[in-house]
Design a protein around this motif. Structure first.
Motif: not given
Lengths: 623, 165, 374
Positions: A196-197, A511-512, A199-201
């Motif tokens: 998950l992280l 960001l998350l 994918a976003r970071l």
């Protein structure tokens, strides 16, 4: 002293470093005596199951919870520290503490040592980490570099059965590996949270301050000493099973309790190395070494140790053992204590000084969707982009671990959440809230805990001579040995690193889209509270003690030479994290193991030298 | 809640209700887990006995009366002592830990035992219900298998798209 | 225990002869695969009926045997693939109904799903009993026999068939199966050996040796040959491991089958179990009830396990890793079932608990096959 108590080598301490040294030397035909202060109950399967039950039954699931207290060889415990209501702390237990801030880490004195409760993460240090004084103007430099240690890193990864992705480590962190190198096992799968992280970071640029240096975020898999899937490229590595029960101990099944105990022993611990010792290695447990014996010429003769039967009774007999070489491998604090007790190796006045840890800042929040917390190893990935770079001049660098176990470290989740939702506060005298019951409780708890996110920012701590271990003869343990006094503080450099980490965390949470629930306040559970530049912080200990018999290139300024040999005593070695002049941001066990294997080779050479027959050369004869 | 110990659980008269039926019924209301889940822990008898030991029969009797008066809804319990008992039994089921009671409750019950929290037994920890509320498992027990941590947790939108480690 | 006559499923036995050709050998190996699986549900049931936290020595013994049976299944599948066969696992014919009659046995042995106890252990002993004298069909010593006398004899016969066919067809021709179908050690190790690929006569014979020696002991001793084959600690073979529990005493290093175990005592508390009905059927549990739902779910997950296994054995060896999470889910479901009193008041009054019933039907397998792996 009896003739039977003479050995080639005496190793003090049956933890990670001592077990590796003993294995290396035993395999080469050396007769090795290993003296361990703690017990070896955990070598047996019933002992292992007892530890598991003790852990289950412990109210506070701290790292030493599974392991029964031992008055003869006491260990520090994270529960020994108590924060005071308006800041400051009180130290109970084994350590005496007199520093501005508490030294907040524990270790374990038992056969197998602290590897029994370690997390089992084995990242290498960054090449930049070995010259922080020369390149960044703080701390102390190593007398050797990454390239000197690289072959021993590989040897250590083999000995511990490390699981990792060398290509990813090379590309994402810049770690040099020989071409084609493969870890013994493939990388441990990333957690769902890691994904998950990522994918976003991944690929997002981040600046700590508007005009500060920038970096690009990337979630990177962490190497583990944990049984996963063997990599056939690594010479068909056969993972090591459990000790105590034949043919048991397969790969990690996700018990999510690496700290404090792996029920299936998928995690490496020093007992696995001990199980592979040759018959030339003798282990003597319940033997507390309290003096290294030295001759007039500075060479050590052996050790004096206290043998006890009952860990609860203050009774022992004193014995001695002799050897050509003595290797201290008892933990950074205990090695320093033993050298100070013996009055040895201290012409530089550096014994016990330069005490370091990885002071850790925790931040926590709630994501907007279930993350699957409390599953798998404690951490499977991290952000590595804050480990080095120009920012290092201004503030301590750090490594960010993505925690897989929700808020368990910062808040004691999910037990604390259950109590809170039921209306039970920490204070038994206070009135209680109404509380939720039934389906409402079940759904609320699941909804909240299921979204818990926690990041762990592990700071590099610079070596400072004021951070130190000393002894206080007025305070002794059950066997009459002076207890260690810890004097500890965080430098401005570290505090600036922690402040930067807090800022980075806020950016990451933004960001998350995470709801930041981080809060720092003094109180009983926050002995590491302090204020810096008008803001509150709480740091935690990482259990990574280092620096107390620091390595250097000069006898005037360091305790051991680049081989971890005491400058003052040619046949006395002090191995372990205590030798490290700087600790970088990597969990230090792998580096300690690499150093220990490198020193074992030196000990073997020393012994060969001692036994070389004297050759009287004929003048003019052929050689 | 039955307050009698049968000599053995193995031979009850035909037609008798299952063991500790009353305790299980109230525990269903407290925890939000059904009877199968609660009995599946194997902890029914131990928790029943622990509750009686910690509170005494009289207090448990008053609690049962209060709960009945509240229509079986623990959220509607008015008496603070009974409410605290409800908290304690629920805490026990969720974590395997008997908690400290509120100081006032402890005093009101005139308990002779110290008011300290304790894990009831090693197995109690491994049977905690709290972990199931978010599809987890108690650390150190009931491991789900290698690589399962890479899967999205059950019941999430990510589940269908999740790849397998 | 119940009024209804116990069902007695019989697994098909291959004819009493040495396999004559490739197809014959494949049929024998499929029967071996089915046989290895037959014992797993009864062993699991004994494990799952132990009260949590009790009888740990017995728990670890049974667990170790189950894992070795899984190893044997995988080795048989490797061998079957090596000779060009296709293992059949996700099929109702693969799963016996219980109670079942033990095939390949001269004695009339009933294999039922029983709770941990003397009766269950005696069945396990009958299943694993060493058979030292049983030569393959056609040998002068078995001239009088007209059928199989033991599992050991059956495996010896497969070995004889493999040797003869390798001789007749040539080794390379016999082992012409696709090597990509072989399951390797990456996903199975440290549990009384490890899986290895079968690609030639030597590895085929080693696989058969592992299976027979872990079951009944090497060279007529108590112990298996894990030390020689895998560099692991040797341990008593399955028969003797079960005997240790039954007699509550371990085998010492110098004990023989004749002396019996004379080592340290092994504590067993026979009452720390959840007694179950060995003839239980899911239909005994009221439809719509929680127990019934769990029993059905158990069978669904077991069907899924078989589908994953079949996938691992028929071209996707990496799928084997997915069997572990499935096994662990079965562990939880079975544990919950076995701690719930039997829904039938009369059975409950006798102290009986619910239990998984292993009714793996084709429709259940068809549903499982259409599910994604996780």
């Amino acid at each position: 002293m009896t003739a039977g108590d003479r050995h080639d080598v005496i190793v003090v301490g049956a933890g990670l470093a001592g077990s590796l040294v003993a294995k290396h030397l035993g395999d080469r035909g050396r007769r090795v005596l290993v003296l361990e202060a703690g017990t070896r109950t955990l070598d047996t399967w019933p002992g292992h199951l007892d530890a598991l039950n003790t852990y289950y039954a412990a109210l506070a699931k701290v790292p030493n919870a599974p392991y029964r207290p031992n008055a003869a060889a006491p260990s520090p415990d994270v529960l020994d520290l108590e924060g005071l209501p308006s800041g400051g702390y009180r130290a109970h237990g084994y350590f005496l503490q007199d520093g501005p801030l508490p030294y907040a880490s524990d270790y374990l004195r038992a056969c197998g040592g602290t590897t029994l409760h370690w997390m089992g993460l084995v990242p290498r240090m960054h090449p930049d980490d070995f010259a922080v004084r020369a390149d960044y103007g703080y701390g102390r430099d190593w007398p050797l570099g990454y390239a000197d240690l690289e072959p021993h890193y590989r040897a250590a990864e083999h000995a511990l059965g490390a699981a990792g992705d060398a290509d990813e480590q090379r590309e994402a962190i810049g770690l040099p590996f020989p071409p084609g190198y493969a870890y013994p096992m493939r990388a441990i799968p990333r957690s769902h949270l890691d994904r998950l992280l990522a994918a976003r970071l991944d690929g997002v640029p981040l600046r700590e301050t508007p005009d500060g240096p920038g970096t690009v975020l990337r979630v990177v898999t962490t190497p583990h000493a944990r049984n996963g899937t063997p990599d056939p490229r690594h010479d068909h590595y056969r993972p090591a099973g459990a000790t105590g029960l034949p043919n048991y101990g397969e790969r990690c099944v996700g018990n999510a309790s690496c700290v404090p105990i792996c029920p299936v022993q998928a995690k490496y611990d020093a007992r696995k190395t001990q199980a592979a010792w040759s018959h030339r290695v003798t282990l003597r447990a319940r033997a507390v070494v309290n003096r290294v014996l030295v001759a007039g010429d500075g060479r050590v003769l052996g050790v004096e140790y206290q043998r006890y039967d009952d860990p609860a009774a203050p009774a022992h007999t004193t014995r001695t053992a002799e050897a050509d070489v003595v290797v201290l491998a008892a933990h950074a604090v205990e090695n320093a204590r033993l050298l100070l007790l013996s009055g040895l190796a201290n012409s530089s006045d550096q014994v016990g000084r330069n005490l370091m840890d990885h002071p850790t800042l925790l931040t926590w929040g709630l994501l907007n969707r279930p993350v699957g917390p409390f599953r798998g190893p404690g951490s499977t990935s991290g952000l590595e982009c804050f480990r080095t770079g120009p920012a290092r001049r201004a503030r301590a660098p750090f490594r960010v671990e993505i925690a897989n176990w929700g808020w368990s470290w910062p808040t004691g989740a999910p037990a604390s959440d259950v109590a809170r939702l039921l209306g039970i506060g920490a204070e038994p005298g206070a009135p209680r809230g109404a509380g939720l019951f039934g389906t409402a409780l079940r759904e609320t708890l699941g909804h909240e805990v299921g979204r818990q996110l926690c990041l762990q920012f592990a700071m590099e701590q610079d070596a400072e001579s004021r951070n130190r271990v000393t002894l206080d003869p007025r305070h002794r343990d059950a066997l009459g040995n002076p207890r260690p006094v810890l004097t500890y503080d965080l430098s401005e450099h570290v505090k600036r690193g922690i402040a930067a980490a807090r800022a980075v965390s806020a950016r990451l949470f933004a960001l998350l889209g995470a709801d930041d629930r981080t809060a720092y306040a003094p109180g009983p559970a926050a002995p590491g509270w302090y204020r810096f530049e008008g803001r509150d912080y709480v740091f935690q200990g990482a259990g990574h003690a280092a620096g107390t018999h620091v390595m250097g290139d000069s006898p005037a300024t360091s305790v051991v030479d680049p081989w971890q040999r005491c400058w003052d005593h040619p046949n006395l070695y002090a191995v372990g994290c205590g030798s490290m002049p700087s600790v970088g941001t990597s969990n230090p066990s792998l580096t300690m193991a690499a150093l220990a294997l490198r020193s074992a080779e030196a000990v073997d050479r020393d012994l060969a030298e001692l036994r070389r027959p004297l050759v009287v050369r004929q003048p003019g004869g052929s050689s | 809640m039955d307050t009698q110990h049968p000599a053995t659980t193995a031979h009850e008269p035909p037609g008798a209700p299952p063991e500790c039926a009353g305790f299980v019924e109230l525990s269903v209301r407290l925890t939000g887990f059904d009877e199968f889940d609660l009995r599946g822990t194997g902890m029914v008898r131990l928790y029943h006995d622990t509750t009686l030991e910690q509170l005494g029969r009289a207090a448990v009797g008053r609690f049962l009366d209060d709960l009945a008066a509240a229509g079986g809804d623990p959220g509607a319990l008015a008496d603070e002592v009974s409410r605290d008992i409800a908290r304690a039994i629920t805490h026990l089921w969720y974590l395997g830990v008997w908690p400290s009671l509120a100081r006032a409750t402890h005093a009101a019950l005139g308990r002779g035992t110290p008011n300290t929290a304790f894990v009831v037994s090693p197995e109690a920890w491994t049977e905690g219900l709290a972990w199931r509320t978010f599809h987890g498992h108690p650390p150190g027990a009931r491991p789900p298998g290698f690589g399962t941590w890479a899967d999205p947790p059950p019941g999430t939108p990510d589940r269908a798209a999740g790849d397998v480690a | 225990m119940t009024a209804a006559a116990p069902l007695r499923a019989v697994l098909p036995e291959p004819p009493f002869r040495v396999p004559r050709d490739r197809a014959d050998l494949q049929m024998f190996l499929q029967a071996a695969l089915t046989l290895e699986h037959l014992t797993i549900p009864p062993y699991l049931t004994a494990m799952h009926t132990l009260r949590a936290g009790t009888n740990r020595p017995a728990f670890f013994v049974i667990r170790s045997v189950v894992l070795e049976e899984m190893l044997h299944m995988t080795l048989v599948a490797n061998l079957l693939n090596a000779v060009g066969g296709r293992p059949l696992v996700a099929h109702s014919r693969f799963v016996s109904a219980y109670p079942a009659r033990l095939p390949f046995s001269r004695d009339d042995v009933t294999v039922a799903l029983r709770h941990f106890g003397v009766e269950a252990l005696e069945t396990f002993l009958a299943v694993e009993r060493p058979a030292y004298v049983a030569e393959p069909p056609g040998h002068p010593s078995v001239r009088e026999d007209d059928g199989w006398t033991s599992v050991g004899q059956f495996y010896r016969t497969i070995r004889e068939g493999v040797l003869r066919l390798a001789d007749r067809l040539g080794e390379r021709e016999l082992f012409r199966g696709d090597p990509a179908r072989q399951v390797g050690p990456g996903d199975f190790y440290n549990s009384g050996g490890e899986v290895f690929p079968v690609t030639d006569l030597a590895s085929a014979l080693t696989a058969l040796r592992v299976i027979t020696e872990q079951g009944e002991g090497a060279d007529r001793t108590v112990f298996d040959s894990d030390d020689r084959l895998f560099g692991e600690a040797r341990q008593p073979a399955h028969y003797f491991r079960f005997e240790e529990i039954l007699r509550q005493r371990s085998y010492g290093p110098h004990d023989t089958p004749a002396t019996g175990p004379s080592g340290p005592a092994l504590a067993v508390t026979w009452h720390d179990v959840h007694p179950i009905d060995p003839a239980a059927r899911a239909a005994d549990y009221p439809p719509g009830g929680e127990v019934r739902r769990a029993a059905d779910r158990f069978d669904d997950v077991y069907a899924l396990l078989l589908c994953v296994l079949e996938r691992a054995f028929t071209g996707d060896p990496g799928a084997l890793r997915r069997t572990v999470p499935t096994m662990l889910e079965l562990r939880d479901l079975a544990g919950w079932l076995c701690r719930n009193p039997h829904p039938d008041p009369e059975k409950r009054a006798r102290g009986l608990f619910a239990s998984p019933t292993y009714e793996i039907t084709d429709s259940r397998l068809a549903r499982a096959r259409s599910e994604p792996a996780g």
